[in-house]
Design a protein around this motif. Structure first.
Motif, short mmCIF file in Angstrom:
data_model
loop_
_atom_site.label_atom_id
_atom_site.label_comp_id
_atom_site.label_asym_id
_atom_site.label_seq_id
_atom_site.Cartn_x
_atom_site.Cartn_y
_atom_site.Cartn_z
N HIS A 145 0.80 -1.24 0.00
CA HIS A 145 0.00 0.00 0.00
C HIS A 145 0.83 1.28 0.00
O HIS A 145 0.28 2.38 0.17
CB HIS A 145 -1.03 -0.02 1.13
N CYS A 163 -5.07 2.11 6.64
CA CYS A 163 -4.52 3.14 5.76
C CYS A 163 -5.52 3.55 4.69
O CYS A 163 -5.27 4.48 3.93
CB CYS A 163 -3.22 2.65 5.12
N CYS A 209 -1.91 -0.55 12.22
CA CYS A 209 -2.72 -1.37 11.32
C CYS A 209 -3.87 -2.06 12.05
O CYS A 209 -4.88 -2.40 11.45
CB CYS A 209 -1.85 -2.43 10.66
N CYS A 250 -6.52 -5.03 10.85
CA CYS A 250 -6.57 -5.14 9.38
C CYS A 250 -6.09 -6.48 8.83
O CYS A 250 -6.75 -7.08 8.00
CB CYS A 250 -5.76 -4.02 8.75
S1 SF4 Z 1 -1.99 -4.03 7.25
FE1 SF4 Z 1 -3.80 -2.86 6.60
S2 SF4 Z 1 -3.55 -0.87 7.57
FE2 SF4 Z 1 -1.55 -1.86 7.61
S3 SF4 Z 1 -0.51 -1.12 5.80
FE3 SF4 Z 1 -1.49 -3.08 5.27
S4 SF4 Z 1 -3.48 -2.52 4.45
FE4 SF4 Z 1 -2.70 -0.72 5.51
#
Ligand code: SF4
Lengths: 170, 423
Positions: B127, B301, B363, B366
């Protein structure tokens, strides 16, 4: 020239890296020898136990999508799998595979069935993939540029140990 | 400026500037990397590669940043150990560490102004593309590439072909950036932008706040995009105004070559939900099957910024502020700055009074590495970006992705609900 014969292990489209190895497993250890027992558990809990060294992963489109986590490539290698065939790869998995010496081959996998014997032969003119059951044969061009150099070196670690930096090939 | 001929896309221009040669789609170039982002989920392995590559010193520590975000806080001996390893390496190398609770790597990069126009950013997190919202070329890589970038200051790229995404029309009330982003993923398909960069353009870009842009860039990787770049404009300038370093804006040339033009008409969009287990399984909420919801996750995010919580809170308040029986509401701000703002304006205390579990920024739930893990068979609605099976740490749970407002609506009713019901 290198050649390989192995048993096809059939997977579908959009196999994401969390399916290859779950983030919750990676959270406990980065040791591939341990992680390999959870390989593809979200797809098939019995998969890891059924893997034999030399098996060839055969996937549909978009293999390795999702997280860029590199254990998704190293755990496949640790399980004794050196080649992945897919209709297409997610770019982060593709890079990770090459960087660790796992050979990703983009080819038409539609007719390959679980258990088919796959032979893969690579030389300077490219890589030939044959499904021995159907006789279907596909020649893929050699991996050019820096990616080809990295793969030939055996991965990014040996490549950078030798070169110390990325050497533009064009 | 280095060699750059007319008719280039934004991505081609940035890769040209960073490689010192004219990069056209398809060309392989070695580029200087401006910002290297590692996380607690990727840096430990990168440190291993770095050492095996024979690395002793990071090429330029001022360009490297680590964020302890995935295991925030660490809930096991192993994750605590990863943090210690990252801190020790960073201290030795002079690399800045953003501690647990400070936030998600790409959120930090944007809100603290580490990411700015014209930059080439790599992060060992898919991401990282989120940073494209600030007119940068930002892409996710694995730990070995992260190690190589730390060691050499460079990385190789194949300059991508670009898909131009034109945003036209106007969003109806109740349609969130998340709905636009899900429409984009569903339009392109899961691997539809594989190896490609996206470039956002069109008459409606100005209606997208920086936060909205972060959401679209963030979700772009669910369609496989390598980067998802926005033009520099007044909206971006407002964001950059508070930072000393504002970079060099890059715009596409007239006549730049695009492999595909996609028009995303905002006018017909409605509140949507991505059904399990792929982000491209998008349907209007009003046409989704009747689905009970047991857990609501506001964070990540994608949907863990200030405006997201304001939208969610507005729906919750309009709906009476009472969570449906049996619904667990989990709130995890994307960063400590978000948390601070929400604390200051009273949002957090209001959510807490409604019964929300408020966790440390990061995070969170997530990807099942920190925070609340759903129980067997649970249905979760989340502001996140991925609804893969087992993503939140339980393969029997089902994850539904939606806007903050739609998540809040589900928290009130205990089932998938069109948030316009509480308009
Ligand atoms: S775990 Fe989820 S919140 Fe963390 S960077 Fe990856 S997608 Fe984004």
């Amino acid at each position: 020239m290198t050649s390989h014969r192995g048993r096809a292990r059939r997977l579908g489209d959009d196999i994401n890296t969390d399916y290859i190895i779950a983030s919750t497993r990676k959270k406990e250890t980065l040791d591939e020898k341990i992680l390999k027992q959870y390989l593809l558990e979200a797809v098939d809990p019995g998969f890891a136990a059924s893997v034999r060294a030399g098996d060839v992963l055969v996937a549909g489109a978009n293999f390795g999508c999702g997280s860029a986590m590199e254990v998704a490539a190293t755990v496949v290698l640790a399980a004794g799998i050196q080649i992945v065939l897919a209709k297409s790869f997610a770019r982060s998995f593709y890079r990770n595979a090459i960087n660790n010496g796992l050979l990703p081959i983009e080819c038409d996998t539609s007719d390959i069935l679980e258990g088919d014997t796959i032979s893969v032969e690579s030389d300077t003119s490219g890589t030939t993939v044959v499904d021995e059951r159907t006789g279907r044969r596909e020649l893929r061009p050699p991996l050019g540029g820096i990616a080809g150099e990295i793969l030939a070196a055996g991965g990014l670690v040996p490549y950078l140990k030798r070169e110390r930096r990325f050497v533009s090939t064009t | 400026m280095t060699a750059s001929t007319p008719t280039q896309t934004i991505s081609e221009k940035i890769l040209s500037a960073k490689s010192g040669r004219t990069a056209r789609a398809g060309d392989v170039v070695v580029c200087d990397v401006d910002l290297v982002l590692g996380t607690d989920a990727s840096a430990p392995m990168a440190i291993g590669y770095f050492e095996r590559m024979g690395g002793t010193r990071v090429h330029d520590a001022s360009r490297v940043v680590f964020a302890l975000d995935h295991y925030s806080p660490p809930s096991s001996a192993a994750t605590k150990g990863f943090h210690d390893q990252v801190r020790a390496f960073a201290e030795k190398q002079g690399v800045r560490v953003y501690e647990i609770g400070e936030g998600i790597s790409h959120q930090i990069a944007v809100e603290r102004g580490l990411a700015h126009p014209g930059m080439l950013i790599v992060g060992a997190d898919s991401h990282t593309v989120t940073c494209g919202a600030v007119n940068a070329f930002a892409t996710g890589v694995g730990s070995s590439d992260l190690a190589a970038a730390m060691l050499t200051g460079q990385l190789w790229f194949r300059a991508p072909q670009t898909i131009r995404v034109a945003l036209v029309g106007s969003r109806a009330a109740g349609v969130a950036a998340k709905d636009v982003a899900l429409a984009m993923v569903s339009l392109l398909g899961s691997g539809g932008a594989e190896y490609h960069a996206l470039e956002f353009t069109g008459p409606s870009v100005q209606d997208f706040s920086l936060d909205d842009r972060l959401v679209l860039s963030n979700l772009a990787v669910e369609a496989g995009a390598k980067a998802a770049v926005w033009e520099a404009d007044a909206v971006l300038e407002t964001h950059l105004a508070r930072f000393a370093d504002r970079g060099d804006a890059v715009s596409a040339d007239q006549g730049a070559l695009y492999v595909r033009d996609v028009v995303l008409d905002l006018s017909p969009l409605v509140p949507t939900v991505a059904l399990p287990h792929l982000p491209e399984n998008v349907v209007p909420i009003s046409r989704a099957p009747e689905t009970p919801i047991h857990m609501v996750f506001l964070g990540t995010c994608t949907g863990g910024r200030v405006a997201d919580y304001h939208e969610a809170l507005a729906v919750l308040e309009r709906g009476g502020g009472k969570l449906a029986k049996g619904v667990h509401l989990v709130v995890t701000p994307a960063s400590s700055e978000v948390e601070r703002e929400l604390a200051a304006d009273g949002t957090l205390v209001k959510l807490a009074r409604m019964g929300a579990t408020i966790t440390m920024p990061g995070c969170g739930a997530c990807c099942g590495t920190s925070g609340v893990v759903p129980s067997d068979g649970m249905n979760v609605i989340s502001t996140a970006n991925r609804n893969f099976k087992a993503r939140m740490g339980n393969a029997t749970a089902s994850i539904y992705l939606a806007s903050p407002a739609a998540c809040a609506a589900a928290a009130l009713t205990g089932r998938l609900t069109d948030p316009r019901l509480f308009a």
